[in-house]
Design a protein around this motif. Structure first.
Motif, short mmCIF file in Angstrom:
data_model
loop_
_atom_site.label_atom_id
_atom_site.label_comp_id
_atom_site.label_asym_id
_atom_site.label_seq_id
_atom_site.Cartn_x
_atom_site.Cartn_y
_atom_site.Cartn_z
N ASN A 158 0.87 -1.18 0.00
CA ASN A 158 0.00 0.00 0.00
C ASN A 158 0.90 1.23 0.00
O ASN A 158 1.61 1.48 0.97
CB ASN A 158 -0.89 -0.01 1.24
CG ASN A 158 -1.87 1.16 1.28
OD1 ASN A 158 -1.65 2.18 0.62
ND2 ASN A 158 -2.93 1.02 2.04
N PRO A 159 0.91 2.02 -1.09
CA PRO A 159 1.90 3.11 -1.20
C PRO A 159 1.73 4.22 -0.17
O PRO A 159 2.61 5.06 -0.04
CB PRO A 159 1.67 3.63 -2.62
CG PRO A 159 0.26 3.26 -2.94
CD PRO A 159 0.02 1.95 -2.27
N SER A 160 0.62 4.22 0.57
CA SER A 160 0.39 5.30 1.54
C SER A 160 0.73 4.89 2.96
O SER A 160 0.50 5.66 3.89
CB SER A 160 -1.08 5.75 1.47
OG SER A 160 -1.94 4.70 1.88
N GLN A 161 1.29 3.68 3.16
CA GLN A 161 1.53 3.21 4.52
C GLN A 161 2.98 2.79 4.73
O GLN A 161 3.54 2.01 3.96
CB GLN A 161 0.60 2.04 4.85
CG GLN A 161 -0.87 2.47 4.97
CD GLN A 161 -1.74 1.37 5.51
OE1 GLN A 161 -1.38 0.20 5.48
NE2 GLN A 161 -2.91 1.73 6.00
N LEU A 162 3.55 3.35 5.80
CA LEU A 162 4.90 3.01 6.23
C LEU A 162 4.83 2.29 7.58
O LEU A 162 3.97 2.59 8.40
CB LEU A 162 5.76 4.26 6.40
CG LEU A 162 6.00 5.15 5.19
CD1 LEU A 162 6.61 6.46 5.64
CD2 LEU A 162 6.92 4.46 4.21
#
Length: 671
Positions: free
Chosen positions: A529-533
């Motif tokens: 998910n590109p929005s989660q680190l």
């Protein structure tokens, strides 16, 4: 919103506090927002949708986020969800507050003119008293609480080899130290007033040792033929070993660290037992009158212990837990209990106990800073930061491995030149006179972020072709910047410094700061998910998920470091092994040490240090071995890599210590 009571519990929305009498607990702002919404509608069932909209306002959050806030409130109210007195769950409907709030009315009447004069006089009197008190306090502080000062350092060793771990004898006339030369480690004795040195023993592993008296030393010793570990007491006369005695060690003892002897004849040390994948770490002791080693306490396995100091009543240890969290422990010698004093130290510190002043001294191993704290402050609180007093140092380099005899301070000064290399000559390489390390290369091999000390402090740089640009200047002089993590499209990278997370946009060259409820140590993984680190915090067993779009954070309990995470599985690194939590599967290689582990797309790379070689292992998320690569002998730390699109060859990057030097110095400490 005004303060209000729920039964006998005081709620202060402005301070985010819930108070049971004088005991007040801070809660998250979002949890307080939820409580205030419920308080406006007591004894009414509010749906999950209504509450989520009221708290997060037009942002999409799952019911689990709301459930977490409810759990925090119940914990603060000491409320049992099965027999709720405050917040009740209504299945498939929502939540309700079962208590009607009682609000505290604030006085709003205007004071008259006479009251104004009286208030003015009172304020002036208070100001005068404050000024007088401040002057008295400052005078008292200067007289009774002056800051330590360390004099300019004088070299005790100055050869071209690495000399470290200096120990002064009890009469401060002799120096014992370790010398590293051509792959060998030598225990060396030197008289302070003489230039001559004498080799006492030599082996192929680092030596841990301590003075027992002015004529006896204790040392861990690896037998050359079998490499078995022994603990020996050597008697010294005329700068030579005239006799030795072996002390019996607990079964399966693998290593001995941090030996510390006191003037009362008691020696403390840390020992590790068992194989690498099933170790037991203990705090142990023996006395000059006994040859028996006694275990005092079991310590955490996933923790690296850096320093050990002893007062008459307690032992103090600094440690790094799970490769991340800097901790301070206290072991009470009377009650034989181990307690955690602080689990979010700002750096790695070496400790020294100052007997005369009854103070514990902290020396930062990453930068030239030192602090002192009164022993009384270490008996009753974990919030010790406000009690630390700075030590004035006359050096620009960190003082490490410090020890004290009366007013004489012995320490090690390290200097090094670290550079970045690769197994592909055409790839990025850095060979400068500075410390360049923690390379992180984009998945297409076009960009490289790295940390460098070009400006005298760690800064984050970006290299494209032959051009370098600064991403993060580190104006707050943080001692550590974490390895940068790339997004899947290589358009952004994330890192942590000063307890905060940062996102850098390659296209706009914009640096953004992400909020987190807990101070951060590093960014572990950028999810599919590109929005989660995923990031590790300074709190023990606490990680967070950071949302790069909403700037929200969500914390969760996690032992170890998250190195891979997708919707189905999660892989963590802890206790010298990897573990797939979804499959309850562990992976480790016997007789090896995990130096570093990180994910590269759907691959997990593990840098292993074995007895006589280094290896790079490629694993699947299911912990199946895909390939093994033998690393060059000089590859001290593999930090990044990428796969060539043409032939699927793995290109890896590592740090190499081209030049290291260490010398022992002598200073005096005064007030």
């Amino acid at each position: 919103m005004d303060k209000f009571y729920l039964q006998n519990v005081l709620v202060d929305p402005n301070r985010n506090q819930i108070c049971h009498g004088e005991n007040c607990e801070l809660i998250e702002p979002k949890a307080m927002s939820l409580l205030c919404v419920l308080a406006k509608h007591p004894n009414q069932v509010l749906s999950q949708e209504t509450l989520i909209e009221s708290i997060w306002q037009n942002r999409v959050f799952s019911p689990s986020a709301l459930q977490r806030l409810v759990a925090l409130l119940r914990k603060a109210f000491k409320d049992d969800p099965k027999n709720a007195r405050f917040i009740r769950t209504h299945a498939k409907r929502g939540y309700s507050l079962e208590v009607v709030p009682e609000y505290l009315e604030e006085l709003t009447t205007e004071p008259n003119a006479q009251q104004n004069k009286l208030i003015t006089l009172l304020l002036m009197s208070a100001l005068v008293l404050l000024l007088v008190s401040t002057v008295i306090f400052q005078l008292f502080t200067k007289l009774n609480n002056s800051i330590f000062e360390i004099s300019k350092t004088a070299p005790l060793t100055y050869s071209a080899y690495r000399e470290s771990r200096g120990q002064l004898s009890f009469d401060a006339k002799k120096l014992l130290f370790m010398q590293q030369k051509n792959g060998e480690y030598k225990l060396v004795l030197k008289e302070i007033e003489s230039e001559q040195s004498h080799i006492l023993l030599s082996q192929t592993k680092p030596i841990t040792f301590s003075w027992l008296s002015n004529s006896k030393i204790v040392s861990a010793y690896n037998k050359p033929e079998s490499k078995a570990l022994e603990l020996k007491v050597f008697t010294i006369e005329n700068n030579k070993v005239i006799s030795e005695e072996q002390l019996p060690l607990p079964k399966d003892t693998r290593s001995i660290d941090q030996i510390h002897s006191t003037t009362s004849g008691i020696t403390y040390f840390i020992l590790t037992q068992g194989p690498a994948n099933n170790t037991r770490v203990s705090l142990a002791t023996f006395t000059a009158t006994s040859d028996q080693v006694k275990i005092l306490a079991l310590l955490a396995n996933d923790t690296l212990y850096h320093s050990l100091a002893a007062s008459k009543n307690a032992l103090f240890l600094t440690a790094t837990q799970s490769q991340t969290i800097q901790q301070l422990f206290r072991f009470d010698l009377k009650s034989q209990t181990l307690s955690l004093l602080k689990d979010n130290l700002a750096s790695i510190y070496h400790l020294v106990w100052h007997e005369k002043n009854q103070q514990l001294l902290f020396f930062d191993t990453l930068k030239a800073e030192g602090y002192a704290i009164d022993g009384d402050s270490l008996n009753h609180t974990r919030e010790i930061s406000s009690d630390l007093k700075p030590i004035k140092l006359h050096t620009e380099m960190p003082l490490t491995q410090a020890m004290l005899r009366e007013d004489k301070l012995v320490a090690t000064l390290f200097s090094q030149n670290i550079d970045i290399f690769s197994n592909a000559p055409h790839s990025f390489e850095l060979n400068s006179k500075y410390e360049d390390y923690l390379a992180s290369v984009s998945s297409d091999g076009q960009l490289m972020a790295f940390v460098s000390h070009k400006q005298g402090r760690p800064m984050l740089y970006l290299q494209q072709n032959d051009h370098h640009s600064i991403i993060f200047e580190n104006k707050e002089n943080a001692g550590f910047i974490s390895r940068a993590i790339w997004s899947a499209d290589n358009q952004m990278l994330a890192f942590a410094a000063n307890g905060r997370a940062y996102i850098y946009d390659i296209g706009t060259q914009e640096l953004k700061h992400l909020q987190s409820e807990f101070p951060l140590v590093r960014i572990d993984h950028w999810q599919q998910n590109p929005s989660q680190l995923v990031a590790t915090t300074r709190q023990t067993n606490k990680s967070v998920i950071l949302n790069t779009n909403t700037f929200e954070s969500f914390s969760f309990e996690q032992q170890g470091m998250v190195i891979y995470k997708d919707t189905l599985q999660q892989v963590v690194w802890r206790d010298n092994h990897l573990e797939n939590l979804a499959r309850s599967k562990k992976w480790a290689l016997e007789h090896s040490e995990i130096v570093h582990a990180f994910s590269l797309g759907s691959h997990i790379l593990v840098h292993l240090r074995l007895e006589n070689k280094n290896q790079l292992i490629s694993l699947s998320p299911e912990l199946q071995v895909n390939r093994k690569i033998t690393l060059p002998a000089e590859a001290e730390f593999v930090s990044s890599g990428y796969f060539e699109s043409s032939n699927d060859k793995l290109i890896y990057f590592y740090s190499h210590w081209l030049h290291e030097d260490a010398d022992i110095v002598l200073s005096t400490i005064s007030q």
